[in-house]
Design a protein around this motif. Structure first.
Motif, PDB file in Angstrom:
ATOM      1  N   GLN B  60       0.812  -1.200   0.000  1.00  0.00           N
ATOM      2  CA  GLN B  60       0.000   0.000   0.000  1.00  0.00           C
ATOM      3  C   GLN B  60       0.861   1.272   0.000  1.00  0.00           C
ATOM      4  O   GLN B  60       1.795   1.386   0.787  1.00  0.00           O
ATOM      5  CB  GLN B  60      -0.909  -0.016   1.239  1.00  0.00           C
ATOM      6  CG  GLN B  60      -1.828   1.163   1.386  1.00  0.00           C
ATOM      7  CD  GLN B  60      -2.821   1.272   0.238  1.00  0.00           C
ATOM      8  OE1 GLN B  60      -3.289   0.279  -0.291  1.00  0.00           O
ATOM      9  NE2 GLN B  60      -3.117   2.496  -0.145  1.00  0.00           N
ATOM     10  N   ARG B  61       0.513   2.204  -0.871  1.00  0.00           N
ATOM     11  CA  ARG B  61       1.149   3.524  -0.821  1.00  0.00           C
ATOM     12  C   ARG B  61       0.398   4.378   0.172  1.00  0.00           C
ATOM     13  O   ARG B  61      -0.797   4.254   0.338  1.00  0.00           O
ATOM     14  CB  ARG B  61       1.085   4.188  -2.197  1.00  0.00           C
ATOM     15  CG  ARG B  61       2.201   3.728  -3.114  1.00  0.00           C
ATOM     16  CD  ARG B  61       2.143   4.441  -4.427  1.00  0.00           C
ATOM     17  NE  ARG B  61       2.213   5.899  -4.269  1.00  0.00           N
ATOM     18  CZ  ARG B  61       2.169   6.724  -5.315  1.00  0.00           C
ATOM     19  NH1 ARG B  61       2.028   6.246  -6.537  1.00  0.00           N
ATOM     20  NH2 ARG B  61       2.260   8.022  -5.128  1.00  0.00           N
ATOM     21  N   LEU B  62       1.124   5.261   0.844  1.00  0.00           N
ATOM     22  CA  LEU B  62       0.495   6.069   1.889  1.00  0.00           C
ATOM     23  C   LEU B  62       0.342   7.517   1.443  1.00  0.00           C
ATOM     24  O   LEU B  62       1.133   8.023   0.648  1.00  0.00           O
ATOM     25  CB  LEU B  62       1.317   6.009   3.178  1.00  0.00           C
ATOM     26  CG  LEU B  62       1.592   4.600   3.705  1.00  0.00           C
ATOM     27  CD1 LEU B  62       2.455   4.679   4.963  1.00  0.00           C
ATOM     28  CD2 LEU B  62       0.301   3.876   4.022  1.00  0.00           C
ATOM     29  N   ARG B  63      -0.670   8.141   1.985  1.00  0.00           N
ATOM     30  CA  ARG B  63      -0.987   9.523   1.659  1.00  0.00           C
ATOM     31  C   ARG B  63      -0.556  10.428   2.814  1.00  0.00           C
ATOM     32  O   ARG B  63      -0.675  10.054   3.986  1.00  0.00           O
ATOM     33  CB  ARG B  63      -2.523   9.605   1.553  1.00  0.00           C
ATOM     34  CG  ARG B  63      -3.085  10.683   0.700  1.00  0.00           C
ATOM     35  CD  ARG B  63      -4.615  10.722   0.847  1.00  0.00           C
ATOM     36  NE  ARG B  63      -4.975  11.517   1.992  1.00  0.00           N
ATOM     37  CZ  ARG B  63      -5.635  11.075   3.045  1.00  0.00           C
ATOM     38  NH1 ARG B  63      -6.037   9.836   3.100  1.00  0.00           N
ATOM     39  NH2 ARG B  63      -5.908  11.876   4.049  1.00  0.00           N
ATOM     40  N   ASP B  64      -0.062  11.641   2.521  1.00  0.00           N
ATOM     41  CA  ASP B  64       0.244  12.587   3.590  1.00  0.00           C
ATOM     42  C   ASP B  64      -1.064  13.040   4.226  1.00  0.00           C
ATOM     43  O   ASP B  64      -2.090  13.132   3.551  1.00  0.00           O
ATOM     44  CB  ASP B  64       0.991  13.811   3.053  1.00  0.00           C
ATOM     45  CG  ASP B  64       2.451  13.484   2.756  1.00  0.00           C
ATOM     46  OD1 ASP B  64       2.983  12.571   3.427  1.00  0.00           O
ATOM     47  OD2 ASP B  64       3.031  14.112   1.858  1.00  0.00           O
ATOM     48  N   ASP B  65      -0.994  13.359   5.506  1.00  0.00           N
ATOM     49  CA  ASP B  65      -2.209  13.770   6.216  1.00  0.00           C
ATOM     50  C   ASP B  65      -2.496  15.257   5.968  1.00  0.00           C
ATOM     51  O   ASP B  65      -2.202  16.106   6.791  1.00  0.00           O
ATOM     52  CB  ASP B  65      -2.047  13.504   7.723  1.00  0.00           C
ATOM     53  CG  ASP B  65      -3.290  13.898   8.502  1.00  0.00           C
ATOM     54  OD1 ASP B  65      -4.398  13.830   7.914  1.00  0.00           O
ATOM     55  OD2 ASP B  65      -3.155  14.275   9.675  1.00  0.00           O
ATOM     56  N   VAL B  66      -3.085  15.528   4.826  1.00  0.00           N
ATOM     57  CA  VAL B  66      -3.416  16.909   4.468  1.00  0.00           C
ATOM     58  C   VAL B  66      -4.853  16.923   3.947  1.00  0.00           C
ATOM     59  O   VAL B  66      -5.244  16.050   3.179  1.00  0.00           O
ATOM     60  CB  VAL B  66      -2.485  17.415   3.340  1.00  0.00           C
ATOM     61  CG1 VAL B  66      -2.768  18.875   3.025  1.00  0.00           C
ATOM     62  CG2 VAL B  66      -1.028  17.220   3.719  1.00  0.00           C
ATOM     63  N   ALA B  67      -5.634  17.918   4.412  1.00  0.00           N
ATOM     64  CA  ALA B  67      -6.997  18.052   3.903  1.00  0.00           C
ATOM     65  C   ALA B  67      -6.933  18.744   2.550  1.00  0.00           C
ATOM     66  O   ALA B  67      -6.538  19.901   2.442  1.00  0.00           O
ATOM     67  CB  ALA B  67      -7.853  18.852   4.883  1.00  0.00           C
ATOM     68  N   THR B  68      -7.254  17.990   1.514  1.00  0.00           N
ATOM     69  CA  THR B  68      -7.120  18.512   0.145  1.00  0.00           C
ATOM     70  C   THR B  68      -8.474  18.718  -0.526  1.00  0.00           C
ATOM     71  O   THR B  68      -8.549  19.336  -1.584  1.00  0.00           O
ATOM     72  CB  THR B  68      -6.317  17.510  -0.719  1.00  0.00           C
ATOM     73  OG1 THR B  68      -6.909  16.218  -0.570  1.00  0.00           O
ATOM     74  CG2 THR B  68      -4.871  17.452  -0.291  1.00  0.00           C
ATOM     75  N   GLU B  69      -9.524  18.182   0.063  1.00  0.00           N
ATOM     76  CA  GLU B  69     -10.841  18.247  -0.571  1.00  0.00           C
ATOM     77  C   GLU B  69     -11.572  19.534  -0.183  1.00  0.00           C
ATOM     78  O   GLU B  69     -11.565  19.924   0.983  1.00  0.00           O
ATOM     79  CB  GLU B  69     -11.692  17.040  -0.144  1.00  0.00           C
ATOM     80  CG  GLU B  69     -11.174  15.709  -0.649  1.00  0.00           C
ATOM     81  CD  GLU B  69     -11.445  15.495  -2.145  1.00  0.00           C
ATOM     82  OE1 GLU B  69     -12.308  16.207  -2.697  1.00  0.00           O
ATOM     83  OE2 GLU B  69     -10.787  14.623  -2.731  1.00  0.00           O
ATOM     84  N   ASP B  71     -15.341  21.763  -0.268  1.00  0.00           N
ATOM     85  CA  ASP B  71     -16.753  21.439  -0.105  1.00  0.00           C
ATOM     86  C   ASP B  71     -17.459  21.400  -1.461  1.00  0.00           C
ATOM     87  O   ASP B  71     -17.516  22.392  -2.172  1.00  0.00           O
ATOM     88  CB  ASP B  71     -17.381  22.508   0.807  1.00  0.00           C
ATOM     89  CG  ASP B  71     -18.891  22.378   0.882  1.00  0.00           C
ATOM     90  OD1 ASP B  71     -19.398  21.275   0.596  1.00  0.00           O
ATOM     91  OD2 ASP B  71     -19.549  23.381   1.223  1.00  0.00           O
ATOM     92  N   ARG B  73     -20.679  19.991  -1.614  1.00  0.00           N
ATOM     93  CA  ARG B  73     -21.966  19.460  -1.187  1.00  0.00           C
ATOM     94  C   ARG B  73     -23.075  19.685  -2.223  1.00  0.00           C
ATOM     95  O   ARG B  73     -23.824  18.770  -2.548  1.00  0.00           O
ATOM     96  CB  ARG B  73     -22.364  20.095   0.149  1.00  0.00           C
ATOM     97  CG  ARG B  73     -23.659  19.549   0.698  1.00  0.00           C
ATOM     98  CD  ARG B  73     -23.957  20.074   2.075  1.00  0.00           C
ATOM     99  NE  ARG B  73     -24.463  21.438   2.038  1.00  0.00           N
ATOM    100  CZ  ARG B  73     -24.752  22.149   3.129  1.00  0.00           C
ATOM    101  NH1 ARG B  73     -24.548  21.627   4.317  1.00  0.00           N
ATOM    102  NH2 ARG B  73     -25.216  23.370   3.028  1.00  0.00           N
ATOM    103  N   PHE B  76     -22.746  17.327  -5.119  1.00  0.00           N
ATOM    104  CA  PHE B  76     -23.086  15.937  -4.797  1.00  0.00           C
ATOM    105  C   PHE B  76     -24.576  15.765  -4.531  1.00  0.00           C
ATOM    106  O   PHE B  76     -25.163  14.726  -4.836  1.00  0.00           O
ATOM    107  CB  PHE B  76     -22.304  15.454  -3.565  1.00  0.00           C
ATOM    108  CG  PHE B  76     -20.831  15.302  -3.802  1.00  0.00           C
ATOM    109  CD1 PHE B  76     -20.352  14.743  -4.988  1.00  0.00           C
ATOM    110  CD2 PHE B  76     -19.902  15.710  -2.843  1.00  0.00           C
ATOM    111  CE1 PHE B  76     -18.984  14.591  -5.198  1.00  0.00           C
ATOM    112  CE2 PHE B  76     -18.545  15.560  -3.057  1.00  0.00           C
ATOM    113  CZ  PHE B  76     -18.076  15.004  -4.232  1.00  0.00           C
ATOM    114  N   GLN B  77     -25.188  16.778  -3.929  1.00  0.00           N
ATOM    115  CA  GLN B  77     -26.585  16.600  -3.526  1.00  0.00           C
ATOM    116  C   GLN B  77     -27.560  16.728  -4.698  1.00  0.00           C
ATOM    117  O   GLN B  77     -28.738  16.423  -4.548  1.00  0.00           O
ATOM    118  CB  GLN B  77     -26.928  17.552  -2.372  1.00  0.00           C
ATOM    119  CG  GLN B  77     -26.130  17.179  -1.123  1.00  0.00           C
ATOM    120  CD  GLN B  77     -26.718  17.682   0.176  1.00  0.00           C
ATOM    121  OE1 GLN B  77     -27.418  18.685   0.194  1.00  0.00           O
ATOM    122  NE2 GLN B  77     -26.413  16.997   1.271  1.00  0.00           N
ATOM    123  N   GLY B  86     -28.984  20.626   4.227  1.00  0.00           N
ATOM    124  CA  GLY B  86     -27.673  20.021   3.977  1.00  0.00           C
ATOM    125  C   GLY B  86     -27.626  18.533   4.264  1.00  0.00           C
ATOM    126  O   GLY B  86     -26.612  17.879   4.027  1.00  0.00           O
TER     127      GLY B  86
END
Lengths: 477, 95
Positions: B60-69, B71, B73, B76-77, B86
């Protein structure tokens, strides 16, 4: 019939990562619903999970702190079940090869004795979303912000024999994950939750009884109450000739009862299998040793050091080391005030008392460690007595400045000028001839009365030991 | 080893699949064949073989712990049947 209670706990600790375990969505608490649920968390077609490095590091750190075996090659598995807050239809978890395997933990019981509790395993998994059952025209509202938050599920052996032991174990893990800085431990926000497997058996019997699983208990108090009430229920069932069924039960704190959540026919069949979207996770010794090197001083070691180094009582050392921030606060007070015993007393009784009374956390304390240490310094150098210090502490709590400023502004400096004290003593003796005669007649208990009068006349500022000494001399006549 | 009608019903229920009554006998036959094959494979001694976690010999390759996403919503909704404040709305799931 004498019954023995058997308890095992499954603790879910949300790992304090910035992003989710398999996606780049934020894990910050309290955001608007579904604003932190990305395509991966929603389980939209075509997405792939990518494992968060930090979640792995935190899980390994937990394992090392409890002398657990660390799995060099761990595997993610799918746990399949249908529920609307789990959009994929499965939870990514670990089954056969959890990242953390067998270890153990020592808990301390109320009578000061200790007991070792086995840790079966701790595995990584993703949290589910939240279902809101309030009024949405008879429908359920789903917030998927929590979906994909990393969880470490810590599974104990069925080694606990009372609700109190279960609470002690849970508190120990709670303290530990915060020391390790892998979980914020916030139970109100659901960062730290617990399920309890409870069964009973006739005392002396080897085989375990049938267990019931109590779900999602979110406070230490409720764990104890939920287990005790469930044990009573099982005893009632068995003694009435019935059978305990294996099931999931929910604790209702308002009614103080447990009730069945899932009937037997609905019993889950999770159909675990290795997740084909994720490859095995391999780690080596160098990786593990690098994490071991970052382990902080843990509660047990710190407690021993506090007893040795500061000569604290075991009770006080336990209290002060139960929380990492509190232990740091205490040591800062000692450094500034240069008296460990006074520091321990003031932190435990006055500071913690004031925090509890006001429902505040240590981080919000208006009295800093430096301020409290500064005040203790003034007790030590006889500028103020312990009694006056309570006034100073209250004023510091109200934000009136540091100890020196308050002592100055309120004129609380202790009178150590023996001439001034003598003058007050003489006045008190002159005004209370009857008591003087009593003392001289052999009733030494009235000394306390005189001390009180002198302290009152000096508005608490006279040095108590000087007052005592002078009174004794003068009263002998 | 053979599969019974009740097994088909249980599997379908767990997967929340609706199976037409008329198709059940065929599922029973097909799945029984699969299980017979598995039973045949079971007779091989695999004690010294480590169970395979993944067909690819990779880790498994690992991802850095960074919030990249960010919103998304609203986006998607758009495909959700029903939303409110919401939240995604679904049929009531509590008893």
């Amino acid at each position: 019939m004498q019954w023995e209670v058997v308890i095992g706990l499954e603790i879910h600790a949300q790992l304090a990562t910035k992003s989710k375990i398999f996606s780049g969505a934020s894990t910050a608490y309290g955001a608007e619903p579904n604003t932190q649920a990305c395509a991966v968390d929603l389980g939209l077609p075509g997405v792939l999970p990518v494992f968060n490095k930090e979640a792995l590091r935190m899980a390994v750190k937990f394992g090392l702190a409890n002398n657990c075996e660390i799995t060099r090659r761990s595997v993610f598995a799918r746990k399949n079940y249908f529920y609307p807050d789990l959009p994929k239809g499965y939870q990514i978890s670990q089954m056969d090869h959890p990242i953390v395997a067998r270890g153990e933990l020592e808990i301390e019981l109320e009578d000061g004795s200790t007991k070792v509790i086995g840790i079966t395993r701790a595995h990584l998994e993703e949290d589910a979303g939240k279902s809101l059952h309030e009024d949405f025209h008879g429908m359920t509202g789903i917030d998927l912000n929590r979906a994909g938050t990393p969880l470490l599920e810590i599974v104990s052996e069925p080694d606990m024999r009372s609700a109190k032991e279960a609470v002690a174990y849970m508190k120990k893990i709670h303290s530990l994950v915060q020391y390790l800085e892998i979980c914020d431990g916030n139970m109100q926000e659901g960062s730290f939750r617990c399920d309890a497997n409870v069964s009973i058996r006739p005392k002396g019997q080897q085989e375990y009884g049938t267990r019931a699983e109590l779900k999602n208990i979110n406070s230490f108090r409720f764990v104890e109450r939920a287990i005790n009430i469930e044990v009573e229920r099982q005893i009632d069932v068995l003694e009435a000739g019935g059978k305990v069924v294996q099931e999931t039960r929910l604790y209702d704190a308002d009614k103080n009862e447990t009730r069945s959540m899932r009937s037997k026919e609905e019993a889950f069949d999770y159909r675990y299998f290795p997740d084909p979207d994720l490859l095995p996770v391999e780690i080596d010794d160098a990786y593990i040793e690098a994490i071991r090197a970052t382990l902080p001083e843990l509660p047990d070691a710190k407690k021993r050091r506090f007893i040795d180094e500061y000569k604290l009582k075991a009770d006080d050392a336990s209290t002060l080391t139960s929380d990492r921030a509190l232990s740091g606060f205490f040591e800062a007070v000692v450094k500034e005030g240069e008296d460990a015993k006074l520091a321990a007393n003031w932190v435990i009784s006055e500071l913690l008392g004031a925090l509890n009374k006001n429902g505040m956390a240590l981080a919000d304390s208006p009295v800093t460690a430096d301020m409290l240490g500064g005040m203790i310094k003034r007790i030590k150098d006889n500028t103020i007595s312990g009694k006056i210090a309570k006034q100073v502490f209250a004023a510091m709590w109200e934000g009136e400045g540091d100890a020196d400023a308050i002592i100055e502004a309120k004129g609380l400096k202790q009178v150590t000028d023996s001439g001034a004290i003598e003058k007050i003593v003489d006045e008190v003796l002159a005004n209370n001839q009857a008591q003087v005669e009593q003392y001289r007649g052999g009733n030494e208990k009235v000394l306390g009365f005189f001390v009180g009068q002198v302290m009152k006349a000096s508005q608490g500022k006279a040095n108590p030991s000087q007052v005592n000494q002078l009174l004794r001399v003068k009263l002998q006549g | 080893m053979s599969i019974e009608r009740s097994d088909i019903e249980k599997i379908a229920h767990l997967a929340r699949l609706e199976v037409a009554e008329a198709d059940v006998p065929e599922y029973v036959r097909n799945l029984s064949n699969v299980f017979d094959l598995v039973a045949q494979m079971d007779s091989v001694d695999t004690d010294s073989v480590e169970p395979m976690a993944h067909p690819m010999e990779m880790v498994q390759r690992l991802r850095d712990d960074v919030a990249t996403e960010s919103d998304q919503r609203e986006h998607f909704q758009q495909i959700a049947p029903q939303t409110e404040n919401g939240l995604y709305l679904v049929p009531k799931v509590i008893e």
